[in-house]
Design a protein around this motif. Structure first.
Motif, PDB file in Angstrom:
ATOM      1  N   LEU A 367       0.830  -1.206   0.000  1.00  0.00           N
ATOM      2  CA  LEU A 367       0.000   0.000   0.000  1.00  0.00           C
ATOM      3  C   LEU A 367       0.864   1.256   0.000  1.00  0.00           C
ATOM      4  O   LEU A 367       0.483   2.284  -0.562  1.00  0.00           O
ATOM      5  N   GLY A 368       2.058   1.175   0.623  1.00  0.00           N
ATOM      6  CA  GLY A 368       2.992   2.303   0.585  1.00  0.00           C
ATOM      7  C   GLY A 368       3.494   2.567  -0.830  1.00  0.00           C
ATOM      8  O   GLY A 368       3.573   3.720  -1.271  1.00  0.00           O
ATOM      9  N   ILE A 369       3.824   1.490  -1.566  1.00  0.00           N
ATOM     10  CA  ILE A 369       4.247   1.640  -2.960  1.00  0.00           C
ATOM     11  C   ILE A 369       3.104   2.225  -3.786  1.00  0.00           C
ATOM     12  O   ILE A 369       3.319   3.021  -4.702  1.00  0.00           O
ATOM     13  N   GLY A 370       1.871   1.847  -3.431  1.00  0.00           N
ATOM     14  CA  GLY A 370       0.712   2.377  -4.146  1.00  0.00           C
ATOM     15  C   GLY A 370       0.617   3.889  -4.097  1.00  0.00           C
ATOM     16  O   GLY A 370       0.092   4.525  -5.018  1.00  0.00           O
ATOM     17  N   TYR A 371       1.148   4.484  -3.019  1.00  0.00           N
ATOM     18  CA  TYR A 371       1.130   5.942  -2.894  1.00  0.00           C
ATOM     19  C   TYR A 371       1.892   6.638  -4.017  1.00  0.00           C
ATOM     20  O   TYR A 371       1.628   7.798  -4.325  1.00  0.00           O
ATOM     21  N   CYS A 372       2.882   5.934  -4.591  1.00  0.00           N
ATOM     22  CA  CYS A 372       3.669   6.587  -5.648  1.00  0.00           C
ATOM     23  C   CYS A 372       3.598   5.805  -6.960  1.00  0.00           C
ATOM     24  O   CYS A 372       4.515   5.877  -7.784  1.00  0.00           O
ATOM     25  N   THR A 373       2.509   5.048  -7.141  1.00  0.00           N
ATOM     26  CA  THR A 373       2.316   4.288  -8.371  1.00  0.00           C
ATOM     27  C   THR A 373       1.383   5.035  -9.323  1.00  0.00           C
ATOM     28  O   THR A 373       0.285   5.419  -8.917  1.00  0.00           O
ATOM     29  N   PRO A 374       1.807   5.260 -10.565  1.00  0.00           N
ATOM     30  CA  PRO A 374       0.930   5.933 -11.538  1.00  0.00           C
ATOM     31  C   PRO A 374      -0.316   5.087 -11.812  1.00  0.00           C
ATOM     32  O   PRO A 374      -0.240   3.857 -11.729  1.00  0.00           O
ATOM     33  N   LEU A 380       2.495  11.259  -6.067  1.00  0.00           N
ATOM     34  CA  LEU A 380       2.803  11.821  -7.386  1.00  0.00           C
ATOM     35  C   LEU A 380       2.262  13.243  -7.515  1.00  0.00           C
ATOM     36  O   LEU A 380       2.933  14.130  -8.057  1.00  0.00           O
ATOM     37  N   TYR A 381       1.083  13.453  -6.989  1.00  0.00           N
ATOM     38  CA  TYR A 381       0.442  14.765  -7.106  1.00  0.00           C
ATOM     39  C   TYR A 381       1.077  15.780  -6.146  1.00  0.00           C
ATOM     40  O   TYR A 381       1.201  16.962  -6.481  1.00  0.00           O
ATOM     41  N   ILE A 382       1.497  15.293  -4.965  1.00  0.00           N
ATOM     42  CA  ILE A 382       2.165  16.189  -4.007  1.00  0.00           C
ATOM     43  C   ILE A 382       3.486  16.683  -4.594  1.00  0.00           C
ATOM     44  O   ILE A 382       3.789  17.881  -4.583  1.00  0.00           O
ATOM     45  N   THR A 383       4.269  15.755  -5.141  1.00  0.00           N
ATOM     46  CA  THR A 383       5.556  16.128  -5.735  1.00  0.00           C
ATOM     47  C   THR A 383       5.352  16.988  -6.972  1.00  0.00           C
ATOM     48  O   THR A 383       6.085  17.969  -7.193  1.00  0.00           O
ATOM     49  N   GLY A 384       4.368  16.628  -7.792  1.00  0.00           N
ATOM     50  CA  GLY A 384       4.092  17.420  -8.993  1.00  0.00           C
ATOM     51  C   GLY A 384       3.772  18.863  -8.665  1.00  0.00           C
ATOM     52  O   GLY A 384       4.232  19.790  -9.345  1.00  0.00           O
ATOM     53  N   ALA A 385       3.018  19.071  -7.585  1.00  0.00           N
ATOM     54  CA  ALA A 385       2.702  20.440  -7.157  1.00  0.00           C
ATOM     55  C   ALA A 385       3.947  21.149  -6.637  1.00  0.00           C
ATOM     56  O   ALA A 385       4.113  22.366  -6.826  1.00  0.00           O
ATOM     57  N   THR A 386       4.850  20.390  -6.004  1.00  0.00           N
ATOM     58  CA  THR A 386       6.074  20.978  -5.456  1.00  0.00           C
ATOM     59  C   THR A 386       6.982  21.524  -6.553  1.00  0.00           C
ATOM     60  O   THR A 386       7.570  22.593  -6.418  1.00  0.00           O
ATOM     61  N   VAL A 387       7.105  20.764  -7.661  1.00  0.00           N
ATOM     62  CA  VAL A 387       8.039  21.157  -8.731  1.00  0.00           C
ATOM     63  C   VAL A 387       7.309  21.722  -9.950  1.00  0.00           C
ATOM     64  O   VAL A 387       7.949  22.003 -10.966  1.00  0.00           O
ATOM     65  N   ASP A 388       5.994  21.855  -9.858  1.00  0.00           N
ATOM     66  CA  ASP A 388       5.189  22.397 -10.956  1.00  0.00           C
ATOM     67  C   ASP A 388       5.366  21.571 -12.229  1.00  0.00           C
ATOM     68  O   ASP A 388       5.637  22.106 -13.312  1.00  0.00           O
ATOM     69  N   ARG A 389       5.202  20.254 -12.082  1.00  0.00           N
ATOM     70  CA  ARG A 389       5.282  19.335 -13.227  1.00  0.00           C
ATOM     71  C   ARG A 389       4.002  18.515 -13.298  1.00  0.00           C
ATOM     72  O   ARG A 389       3.365  18.239 -12.280  1.00  0.00           O
ATOM     73  N   ILE A 391       1.494  15.119 -14.140  1.00  0.00           N
ATOM     74  CA  ILE A 391       1.513  13.750 -13.621  1.00  0.00           C
ATOM     75  C   ILE A 391       2.299  12.807 -14.527  1.00  0.00           C
ATOM     76  O   ILE A 391       2.931  11.850 -14.049  1.00  0.00           O
ATOM     77  N   ILE A 392       2.320  13.068 -15.839  1.00  0.00           N
ATOM     78  CA  ILE A 392       3.055  12.206 -16.770  1.00  0.00           C
ATOM     79  C   ILE A 392       4.555  12.295 -16.496  1.00  0.00           C
ATOM     80  O   ILE A 392       5.272  11.288 -16.457  1.00  0.00           O
ATOM     81  N   TYR A 393       5.049  13.516 -16.288  1.00  0.00           N
ATOM     82  CA  TYR A 393       6.468  13.719 -16.004  1.00  0.00           C
ATOM     83  C   TYR A 393       6.871  12.995 -14.720  1.00  0.00           C
ATOM     84  O   TYR A 393       7.875  12.267 -14.682  1.00  0.00           O
ATOM     85  N   VAL A 394       6.080  13.189 -13.665  1.00  0.00           N
ATOM     86  CA  VAL A 394       6.405  12.572 -12.366  1.00  0.00           C
ATOM     87  C   VAL A 394       6.304  11.052 -12.460  1.00  0.00           C
ATOM     88  O   VAL A 394       7.123  10.327 -11.894  1.00  0.00           O
ATOM     89  N   SER A 395       5.311  10.552 -13.201  1.00  0.00           N
ATOM     90  CA  SER A 395       5.132   9.106 -13.344  1.00  0.00           C
ATOM     91  C   SER A 395       6.344   8.463 -14.009  1.00  0.00           C
ATOM     92  O   SER A 395       6.808   7.391 -13.601  1.00  0.00           O
ATOM     93  N   LYS A 396       6.877   9.109 -15.053  1.00  0.00           N
ATOM     94  CA  LYS A 396       8.086   8.586 -15.712  1.00  0.00           C
ATOM     95  C   LYS A 396       9.284   8.636 -14.765  1.00  0.00           C
ATOM     96  O   LYS A 396      10.128   7.728 -14.763  1.00  0.00           O
ATOM     97  N   ALA A 397       9.344   9.672 -13.937  1.00  0.00           N
ATOM     98  CA  ALA A 397      10.488   9.852 -13.045  1.00  0.00           C
ATOM     99  C   ALA A 397      10.568   8.764 -11.971  1.00  0.00           C
ATOM    100  O   ALA A 397      11.659   8.371 -11.554  1.00  0.00           O
ATOM    101  N   VAL A 398       9.412   8.268 -11.518  1.00  0.00           N
ATOM    102  CA  VAL A 398       9.421   7.313 -10.395  1.00  0.00           C
ATOM    103  C   VAL A 398       9.658   5.872 -10.834  1.00  0.00           C
ATOM    104  O   VAL A 398       9.946   5.011  -9.989  1.00  0.00           O
ATOM    105  N   MET A 399       9.556   5.556 -12.120  1.00  0.00           N
ATOM    106  CA  MET A 399       9.564   4.162 -12.561  1.00  0.00           C
ATOM    107  C   MET A 399      10.806   3.365 -12.129  1.00  0.00           C
ATOM    108  O   MET A 399      10.655   2.246 -11.629  1.00  0.00           O
TER     109      MET A 399
END
Length: 431
Positions: A367-374, A380-389, A391-399
């Motif tokens: 369930l923890g991994i689910g927090y950062c799974t596209p 993903l949304y928290i980080t995306g808001a932090t760096v103004d990117r 969801i697609i960009y952040v999703s590729k970054a976490v893979m």
């Protein structure tokens, strides 16, 4: 399958799809099931709500939430990051390793993935980018490393799992240390090789004097996890009492020693923590009503019968559950998922000979991994808001980092002895 089960399932999915808050969706669906399908007195629903709140185990959740807020308001988080940086910052990828280590330190106090993303990720991502680290690498690392917040004890998810499964909380906490260390080492090693390949040069190693100076400055912050775990495992106080002690200690350090928090800030921190805790509690209440419906209809037992008839191997069962939990973790917060799914899976564990504490650790990691799974992981949304990117960009970054964590998850799934090593050594747990 009974048509009433399909109706309840469709109703729950419809509520969630309508963006109704999770706790309301669970409460409404459970109430419809209990009152209109099972036919019980509506007053029973009120009693279920009261019983769900009247649990001493929930006290520890509220105080660890408060402790995390105290740390982020004061300077304990900053000092933990400085300590991690002085220890490994001189290596290629050292600042990235420091970020992973800082997530481990913070996780050992806060117990929350979201809190770790906000507190550590919000500080480390800009710092990594300013120090010429690749932005996509930085975003991916600091979106996924905060999973340590729910794996390294104290973990809010583990507290709630123990509340349902009746496992010994202190022993369950111990299952998180070795997996947490594996994730820290694996993500740090990946950071080292990636940054070395990118040609990042080593920073000058800090002198012994500089290292001692940082450690001296951070000693009060570093003592907090020692106080928590030393107190719990020495028998000086219970996990519930440790949470209260940690709060008073954090308040004292920030106000009297670091002096980064004023007395006037106390009210704001407590109110903010109360709101967060209330959010968790209403989820617990809503999940308890839905769980009561499942119990009345004996759905966990019926699912257990169907699964056992179709799956004979415990390893196939665990692999199937891993896939299911990774999927669920994308859509549902870890608190709701733990409270709803634990009663369903518990009857299955004994039939397959799977240890409940081993399973609790696997559920927490999944369930923890689910927090950062596209595409829907909340981190993903928290980080995306932090760096103004987007969801697609952040999703590729976490893979790449997700692959590392899933590989570790598979090792822990099929090697339960490594998960249960510390409970057996310290408590003689028979598992």
């Amino acid at each position: 399958m009974d048509n009433s089960y399909l109706l309840i399932f469709a109703l729950l999915l419809g509520c969630l799809a309508s963006t109704m808050p999770v706790f309301m969706a669970l409460f409404f669906t459970g109430t419809v099931g209990l009152v209109y399908l099972v036919g019980i007195d509506p007053q029973i629903v009120v009693e279920v709500l009261y019983r769900s709140m009247d649990k001493f185990a929930l006290v520890v959740v509220m105080f660890f939430v408060l402790c995390g807020n105290i740390m982020t308001t004061g300077s304990i988080v900053e000092k933990l990051i400085k300590t991690a940086n002085v220890l490994v910052g001189h290596l290629p990828g050292g600042l990235a390793m420091a970020g992973v280590l800082a997530c481990g330190f913070f996780g050992a106090i806060s117990g929350s993935t979201v809190a770790t993303v906000v507190a550590i990720g919000g500080f480390m991502i800009p710092a990594l980018i300013d120090n010429k680290y690749d932005e996509k690498f930085s975003v991916g690392l600091m979106t996924t490393a905060p999973i340590l917040g729910v794996i390294i004890p104290p973990s809010i998810a583990m507290i709630l799992y123990a509340m349902v499964s009746n496992d010994q909380l202190e022993a369950l906490f111990l299952t998180g240390f070795i997996p947490g260390l594996f994730i820290i080492l694996a993500m740090s090693a990946y950071s080292y090789f990636v940054c070395k390949k990118m040609g990042m040069t080593k920073r000058e190693r800090p002198s012994s004097k500089e290292t001692l100076s940082v450690l001296k400055e951070s000693i009060w912050a570093l003592f907090l996890p020692i106080l928590i775990f030393g107190g719990i495992y020495s028998g000086l106080f219970t996990a519930n009492e440790a949470a209260v002690v940690a709060c008073f200690y954090a308040f004292f350090v920030e106000i009297a020693i670091h002096r980064d928090m004023k007395v006037s800030h106390i009210k704001k921190v407590i109110v903010s923590s109360a709101v967060t805790s209330a959010t968790l509690l209403v989820i617990v209440a809503g999940a308890s009503v839905f769980g009561e419906y499942l119990t009345f209809e004996q759905i966990p037992g019926k699912i257990a019968t169907v699964v056992v008839e179709n799956i004979s191997s415990p390893w196939v069962f665990l692999l199937s559950v891993n896939i299911l939990l990774l999927f669920i973790g994308m859509f549902m917060d870890i608190i709701s998922a733990t409270l709803i799914l634990t009663p369903i899976f518990l009857p299955l564990l004994s039939k397959f000979g799977i240890d409940t504490m081993h399973f609790g650790l696997l559920m927490t990691i999944n369930l923890g991994i689910g927090y950062c799974t596209p595409p829907l992981g909340v981190s993903l949304y928290i980080t995306g808001a932090t760096v103004d990117r987007n969801i697609i960009y952040v999703s590729k970054a976490v893979m790449p980092f997700l692959f590392i964590q899933i590989a570790i998850l598979l090792v822990l799934t099929f090697w339960p002895d490594i998960v249960l090593l510390l409970p057996r050594l310290i408590y003689g747990y028979g598992g």
